[in-house]
Design an enzyme around this catalytic site. Sequence first.
Site, PDB file in Angstrom:
ATOM      1  N   TYR A 157     104.060-112.034  43.732  1.00 41.69           N
ATOM      2  CA  TYR A 157     104.642-112.994  44.268  1.00 41.69           C
ATOM      3  C   TYR A 157     106.260-112.814  44.370  1.00 41.69           C
ATOM      4  CZ  TYR A 157     104.873-117.848  45.982  1.00 41.69           C
ATOM      5  OH  TYR A 157     105.179-119.084  46.680  1.00 41.69           O
ATOM      6  N   LYS A 164     111.330-119.902  45.472  1.00 37.61           N
ATOM      7  CA  LYS A 164     110.628-121.097  45.440  1.00 37.61           C
ATOM      8  C   LYS A 164     111.487-121.836  44.210  1.00 37.61           C
ATOM      9  CE  LYS A 164     107.205-121.316  48.355  1.00 37.61           C
ATOM     10  NZ  LYS A 164     107.301-122.112  49.655  1.00 37.61           N
TER      11      LYS A 164
HETATM   12  N1  LIG Z   1      98.911-120.675  50.664  1.00 35.31           N
HETATM   13  C1  LIG Z   1      99.199-120.985  49.321  1.00 35.31           C
HETATM   14  O1  LIG Z   1      98.578-120.663  48.449  1.00 35.31           O
HETATM   15  C2  LIG Z   1     100.467-121.901  48.987  1.00 35.31           C
HETATM   16  C3  LIG Z   1     100.466-122.250  47.784  1.00 35.31           C
HETATM   17  C4  LIG Z   1     101.513-123.236  47.454  1.00 35.31           C
HETATM   18  C5  LIG Z   1     102.659-123.075  48.483  1.00 35.31           C
HETATM   19  N2  LIG Z   1     102.617-122.653  49.717  1.00 35.31           N
HETATM   20  C6  LIG Z   1     103.684-122.839  50.717  1.00 35.31           C
HETATM   21  O2  LIG Z   1     102.901-123.535  51.681  1.00 35.31           O
HETATM   22  C7  LIG Z   1     104.071-123.471  52.639  1.00 35.31           C
HETATM   23  C8  LIG Z   1     103.114-122.983  54.003  1.00 35.31           C
HETATM   24  O3  LIG Z   1     102.385-121.962  53.954  1.00 35.31           O
HETATM   25  P1  LIG Z   1     100.863-121.747  54.245  1.00 35.31           P
HETATM   26  O4  LIG Z   1     100.308-121.072  53.032  1.00 35.31           O
HETATM   27  O5  LIG Z   1     100.326-122.847  54.893  1.00 35.31           O
HETATM   28  O6  LIG Z   1     100.991-120.364  55.215  1.00 35.31           O
HETATM   29  P2  LIG Z   1     101.141-120.312  56.856  1.00 35.31           P
HETATM   30  O7  LIG Z   1     101.410-119.028  57.020  1.00 35.31           O
HETATM   31  O8  LIG Z   1     100.177-121.086  57.538  1.00 35.31           O
HETATM   32  O9  LIG Z   1     102.569-121.267  57.068  1.00 35.31           O
HETATM   33  C9  LIG Z   1     103.780-120.413  56.790  1.00 35.31           C
HETATM   34  C10 LIG Z   1     104.615-120.844  57.983  1.00 35.31           C
HETATM   35  O10 LIG Z   1     106.031-120.307  57.746  1.00 35.31           O
HETATM   36  C11 LIG Z   1     106.377-120.162  59.002  1.00 35.31           C
HETATM   37  N3  LIG Z   1     107.842-119.553  59.214  1.00 35.31           N
HETATM   38  C12 LIG Z   1     108.002-118.247  58.796  1.00 35.31           C
HETATM   39  N4  LIG Z   1     109.113-117.748  58.959  1.00 35.31           N
HETATM   40  C13 LIG Z   1     109.926-118.831  59.951  1.00 35.31           C
HETATM   41  C14 LIG Z   1     110.756-119.032  60.801  1.00 35.31           C
HETATM   42  N5  LIG Z   1     111.703-118.117  60.587  1.00 35.31           N
HETATM   43  N6  LIG Z   1     111.119-119.906  61.262  1.00 35.31           N
HETATM   44  C15 LIG Z   1     110.146-121.057  61.170  1.00 35.31           C
HETATM   45  N7  LIG Z   1     109.056-121.089  60.500  1.00 35.31           N
HETATM   46  C16 LIG Z   1     108.566-119.732  59.929  1.00 35.31           C
HETATM   47  C17 LIG Z   1     105.424-119.661  59.903  1.00 35.31           C
HETATM   48  O11 LIG Z   1     105.443-119.624  61.271  1.00 35.31           O
HETATM   49  C18 LIG Z   1     104.104-120.373  59.241  1.00 35.31           C
HETATM   50  O12 LIG Z   1     103.695-121.346  60.181  1.00 35.31           O
HETATM   51  C19 LIG Z   1     104.902-122.173  52.477  1.00 35.31           C
HETATM   52  O13 LIG Z   1     106.165-122.729  52.103  1.00 35.31           O
HETATM   53  C20 LIG Z   1     103.963-121.798  51.261  1.00 35.31           C
HETATM   54  O14 LIG Z   1     105.001-120.853  50.313  1.00 35.31           O
HETATM   55  C21 LIG Z   1     101.249-121.923  50.010  1.00 35.31           C
END
Ligand SMILES: NC(=O)c1ccc[n+]([C@@H]2O[C@H](COP(=O)([O-])OP(=O)(O)OC[C@H]3O[C@@H](n4cnc5c(N)ncnc54)[C@H](O)[C@@H]3O)[C@@H](O)[C@H]2O)c1
Length: 257
Positions: A157, A164
């Site tokens: 990570y 984060k």
């Molecule tokens: N999936 C998991 O296990 C998990 C757990 C906890 C938190 N999160 C967090 O949730 C959030 C959403 O992630 P997700 O898991 O739904 O994956 P995801 O890939 O669907 O979403 C991540 C998004 O970030 C966007 N992004 C990246 N660079 C960018 C930029 N320069 N400008 C605008 N947008 C940009 C991508 O286009 C994408 O839509 C993130 O912050 C991730 O860290 C995810």
Amino acid sequence: MLDLSGKHGLIVGVANKRSISWAIAQAAAAGGAQLALTYPSARLEENVRELAATLQNPLLAPCDVASDEQINDLAATIDREFGGLDFFVHGAAFAPQPELSNPYLQTSREGFRVALDVSAYSLVALTRAIAPLMEKRGGGSVLTLTFLGSDRVFPNYNVMGVAKAALEASVRYLAADLGPRSIRVNAISAGPIKTLAAAGIAGFSSILQVYRERAPLRRNVELAEVADAAMFLLSHASRAITGEVVMVDSGFHVSGI
Ligand SMILES: NC(=O)c1ccc[n+]([C@@H]2O[C@H](COP(=O)([O-])OP(=O)(O)OC[C@H]3O[C@@H](n4cnc5c(N)ncnc54)[C@H](O)[C@@H]3O)[C@@H](O)[C@H]2O)c1
């Protein structure tokens, strides 16, 4: 069902139907909100456009969160179309691939900069741009998405955990700045979910397995469960909560071993 009817929301971070932000968008739309969705590049526009077509009257706009110009244009578009904003969901995160498979010790200066810029600073820049729109509505709710890797070490990570940690600290500082304007700022710390972003983390499926075995609820969380918690934090029901990181992780964070 929590009610968001008559509310306008901005959702940043929809990439595809597995995106956490998309689950939140669907719940918010079902609760009656009118939404603006963004896409970061022409490559992802088609995906977001197809998903948005299933919503009532969505507003679609480009926004690479690393660009101040695009952030300002986005705020101007929302002001023109919605005349204000009630909530904002920040679900953007990115780190270059090598930083999510090499040892943290090897993190490059550029990889660190990009990860912190896109995944943490963007919350500050976007919130600053839309705060005046929320003031027009007498206040609002800002919500971002984080992970326990901010506080504990998870394999690979790496710099995303550091980003984060910065994001969660930003939630607290922004909450302090914006509380007097009745704008609340919170985060959901979600358990691991297989999404596009998660697929970039080497060995992610072993994290899913450990959660399944050790979390008090003995299972992983579902997109709809994160979305339900998000609805609470976006709605009037959470009106006295700000600066908080709400754990939606089947209780995993309480486990000692
Ligand atoms: N999936 C998991 O296990 C998990 C757990 C906890 C938190 N999160 C967090 O949730 C959030 C959403 O992630 P997700 O898991 O739904 O994956 P995801 O890939 O669907 O979403 C991540 C998004 O970030 C966007 N992004 C990246 N660079 C960018 C930029 N320069 N400008 C605008 N947008 C940009 C991508 O286009 C994408 O839509 C993130 O912050 C991730 O860290 C995810």
